[in-house]
Write a protein that holds these residues in place. Structure first.
Motif, PDB file in Angstrom:
ATOM      1  N   PRO A   1      39.883  42.903  47.005  1.00 47.57           N
ATOM      2  CA  PRO A   1      41.031  42.258  46.751  1.00 47.57           C
ATOM      3  C   PRO A   1      42.379  42.326  47.505  1.00 47.57           C
ATOM      4  O   PRO A   1      42.320  43.485  48.260  1.00 47.57           O
ATOM      5  CB  PRO A   1      41.509  42.844  45.160  1.00 47.57           C
ATOM      6  CG  PRO A   1      40.053  43.539  44.863  1.00 47.57           C
ATOM      7  CD  PRO A   1      39.386  43.859  46.156  1.00 47.57           C
ATOM      8  N   THR A   2      43.168  41.474  47.599  1.00 48.14           N
ATOM      9  CA  THR A   2      44.180  41.652  48.499  1.00 48.14           C
ATOM     10  C   THR A   2      45.491  41.695  47.583  1.00 48.14           C
ATOM     11  O   THR A   2      45.787  41.233  46.713  1.00 48.14           O
ATOM     12  CB  THR A   2      44.412  40.173  49.183  1.00 48.14           C
ATOM     13  OG1 THR A   2      43.321  39.937  50.008  1.00 48.14           O
ATOM     14  CG2 THR A   2      45.683  40.196  50.129  1.00 48.14           C
TER      15      THR A   2
ATOM     16  N   VAL B   1      41.936  48.179  48.030  1.00 48.32           N
ATOM     17  CA  VAL B   1      42.281  46.621  48.169  1.00 48.32           C
ATOM     18  C   VAL B   1      42.577  46.701  49.740  1.00 48.32           C
ATOM     19  O   VAL B   1      42.849  47.601  50.460  1.00 48.32           O
ATOM     20  CB  VAL B   1      43.547  46.399  47.241  1.00 48.32           C
ATOM     21  CG1 VAL B   1      43.150  46.816  45.787  1.00 48.32           C
ATOM     22  CG2 VAL B   1      44.910  47.494  47.513  1.00 48.32           C
TER      23      VAL B   1
ATOM     24  N   LEU C   1      42.142  38.510  43.439  1.00 50.41           N
ATOM     25  CA  LEU C   1      40.930  39.216  43.401  1.00 50.41           C
ATOM     26  C   LEU C   1      39.927  38.178  44.222  1.00 50.41           C
ATOM     27  O   LEU C   1      40.333  37.103  44.541  1.00 50.41           O
ATOM     28  CB  LEU C   1      40.503  38.915  42.016  1.00 50.41           C
ATOM     29  CG  LEU C   1      41.520  39.731  41.072  1.00 50.41           C
ATOM     30  CD1 LEU C   1      40.944  39.992  39.691  1.00 50.41           C
ATOM     31  CD2 LEU C   1      41.468  41.264  41.431  1.00 50.41           C
ATOM     32  N   GLN C   2      38.665  38.716  44.381  1.00 47.17           N
ATOM     33  CA  GLN C   2      37.699  37.924  45.035  1.00 47.17           C
ATOM     34  C   GLN C   2      37.538  36.716  44.726  1.00 47.17           C
ATOM     35  O   GLN C   2      36.977  35.607  45.574  1.00 47.17           O
ATOM     36  CB  GLN C   2      36.572  38.754  45.288  1.00 47.17           C
ATOM     37  CG  GLN C   2      36.608  40.177  46.104  1.00 47.17           C
ATOM     38  CD  GLN C   2      36.735  41.345  45.075  1.00 47.17           C
ATOM     39  OE1 GLN C   2      37.327  41.073  44.132  1.00 47.17           O
ATOM     40  NE2 GLN C   2      36.169  42.507  45.478  1.00 47.17           N
ATOM     41  N   ASP C   3      37.458  36.238  43.448  1.00 48.93           N
ATOM     42  CA  ASP C   3      37.131  35.330  42.682  1.00 48.93           C
ATOM     43  C   ASP C   3      38.292  34.222  42.460  1.00 48.93           C
ATOM     44  O   ASP C   3      38.146  33.025  42.153  1.00 48.93           O
ATOM     45  CB  ASP C   3      36.617  35.455  41.275  1.00 48.93           C
ATOM     46  CG  ASP C   3      37.622  35.998  40.122  1.00 48.93           C
ATOM     47  OD1 ASP C   3      38.702  36.199  40.529  1.00 48.93           O
ATOM     48  OD2 ASP C   3      37.361  36.090  39.137  1.00 48.93           O
TER      49      ASP C   3
ATOM     50  N   SER D   1      41.344  34.864  41.251  1.00 48.25           N
ATOM     51  CA  SER D   1      42.228  35.205  40.036  1.00 48.25           C
ATOM     52  C   SER D   1      43.412  35.862  40.598  1.00 48.25           C
ATOM     53  O   SER D   1      43.412  36.717  41.727  1.00 48.25           O
ATOM     54  CB  SER D   1      41.660  35.888  39.198  1.00 48.25           C
ATOM     55  OG  SER D   1      40.526  35.426  38.545  1.00 48.25           O
TER      56      SER D   1
ATOM     57  N   THR E   1      40.109  52.960  43.460  1.00 48.96           N
ATOM     58  CA  THR E   1      39.744  51.455  43.883  1.00 48.96           C
ATOM     59  C   THR E   1      40.211  51.288  45.228  1.00 48.96           C
ATOM     60  O   THR E   1      41.148  51.957  45.778  1.00 48.96           O
ATOM     61  CB  THR E   1      40.487  50.589  42.915  1.00 48.96           C
ATOM     62  OG1 THR E   1      40.177  50.923  41.446  1.00 48.96           O
ATOM     63  CG2 THR E   1      40.202  48.975  43.041  1.00 48.96           C
TER      64      THR E   1
ATOM     65  N   ILE F   1      48.205  45.160  36.919  1.00 50.17           N
ATOM     66  CA  ILE F   1      47.533  45.419  38.095  1.00 50.17           C
ATOM     67  C   ILE F   1      47.123  47.113  37.877  1.00 50.17           C
ATOM     68  O   ILE F   1      45.886  47.332  38.036  1.00 50.17           O
ATOM     69  CB  ILE F   1      48.167  45.533  39.358  1.00 50.17           C
ATOM     70  CG1 ILE F   1      48.445  43.957  39.556  1.00 50.17           C
ATOM     71  CG2 ILE F   1      47.693  46.270  40.501  1.00 50.17           C
ATOM     72  CD1 ILE F   1      49.371  43.794  40.942  1.00 50.17           C
TER      73      ILE F   1
ATOM     74  N   TRP G   1      43.920  46.667  35.577  1.00 49.51           N
ATOM     75  CA  TRP G   1      42.932  46.079  36.150  1.00 49.51           C
ATOM     76  C   TRP G   1      42.239  47.315  37.069  1.00 49.51           C
ATOM     77  O   TRP G   1      41.014  47.570  37.057  1.00 49.51           O
ATOM     78  CB  TRP G   1      43.277  44.942  37.300  1.00 49.51           C
ATOM     79  CG  TRP G   1      42.168  44.763  38.246  1.00 49.51           C
ATOM     80  CD1 TRP G   1      41.008  44.018  37.969  1.00 49.51           C
ATOM     81  CD2 TRP G   1      42.100  45.081  39.599  1.00 49.51           C
ATOM     82  NE1 TRP G   1      40.457  43.904  39.117  1.00 49.51           N
ATOM     83  CE2 TRP G   1      40.977  44.660  40.207  1.00 49.51           C
ATOM     84  CE3 TRP G   1      43.070  46.202  40.165  1.00 49.51           C
ATOM     85  CZ2 TRP G   1      40.732  44.856  41.454  1.00 49.51           C
ATOM     86  CZ3 TRP G   1      42.648  46.516  41.622  1.00 49.51           C
ATOM     87  CH2 TRP G   1      41.381  45.953  42.184  1.00 49.51           C
TER      88      TRP G   1
ATOM     89  N   LEU H   1      48.556  40.508  43.222  1.00 50.14           N
ATOM     90  CA  LEU H   1      47.039  40.825  43.582  1.00 50.14           C
ATOM     91  C   LEU H   1      46.209  39.514  43.523  1.00 50.14           C
ATOM     92  O   LEU H   1      46.045  38.959  42.357  1.00 50.14           O
ATOM     93  CB  LEU H   1      46.426  41.982  42.601  1.00 50.14           C
ATOM     94  CG  LEU H   1      45.047  42.558  42.817  1.00 50.14           C
ATOM     95  CD1 LEU H   1      44.883  43.512  44.337  1.00 50.14           C
ATOM     96  CD2 LEU H   1      44.490  43.390  41.789  1.00 50.14           C
TER      97      LEU H   1
END
Length: 218
Positions: free
Chosen positions: A4-5, A29, A57-59, A61, A27, A69, A72, A55
């Protein structure tokens, strides 16, 4: 697998909050450090309100609220090795929520007016500080009972709130150090002097200048 970015600004208390949750959850990022006066277009495309943290996410979102955050990262309790979310104690969970709500919805407004009193000439800096002190006094009372806000162990309430108390203390450090809040002073120093805080405050080149992303977290 890509991470995730996270778009972040080092000194923003909301972004500090997000980085604390990520670090304490274990986690990782991909961190993009920004300047608020020079916001990257990809960040604005993801979150047009233009505030950090953001943030992605990879999908695809988007999560652009600091507490969300934190939630998450901690997996709503599944990635919470320090039990920051107090999942075993609903009463303290509710107390934490109330404290954070008071910080975000009442204290933060007075903090901003105190910090930027010249922009709010309706009242004096001293007036705004006194209004903010009402929340500080509440924390002082709680910290007279425990080392941290709700017990001797830090919870999400401590990590979500202390970045804002740091800002309050920094407006007039001489006054704060002499103010009648020894428990808050001790508690704040404990967090600011911790390895955790040092880790989230590491300096990174800005993403727009360097085009570099940095792995942040575990």
């Amino acid at each position: 697998m890509s991470l995730p970015t996270l778009y972040s600004f080092r000194r923003c208390p909301y972004a500090m909050r997000a980085r604390l949750g990520i670090l304490l959850s274990g986690t990782s990022v991909s961190l993009r450090e920004i300047l608020l006066k020079h916001k990257p277009e990809p960040m604005l495309a993801a979150s047009p309100k233009g505030t950090v943290p953001v943030l992605i996410l990879q999908d695809g979102s988007i999560i652009d609220e600091s507490l969300d955050i934190m939630g998450w990262a901690l997996g709503l309790g599944l990635n919470d090795p320090h039990n920051l979310l107090l999942t075993d104690n609903p009463q303290r969970q509710e107390q934490a929520k109330t404290l954070i709500d008071n910080n975000d919805n009442e204290f933060k407004s007075w903090l901003d007016k105190y910090k930027y009193a010249d922009r709010h000439p309706e009242q004096s800096e001293i007036f705004y500080r006194a209004e903010g002190e009402k929340f500080i006094a509440q924390l002082e009372h709680l910290l007279g009972k425990h080392q941290q806000l709700l017990s001797d162990s830090a919870s999400i309430a401590d990590f979500a709130i202390f970045p804002f108390i740091r800002q309050f203390a920094g407006v007039d450090r001489t006054w704060f150090n002499q103010a009648p809040y020894p428990n808050v002073q001790r508690w704040l120093a404990c967090h600011l002097e911790s390895p955790i805080f040092a880790s989230i405050m590491e300096k990174y080149p800005t993403w727009l200048d360097s085009n570099e992303e940095f792995i942040f977290g575990d």
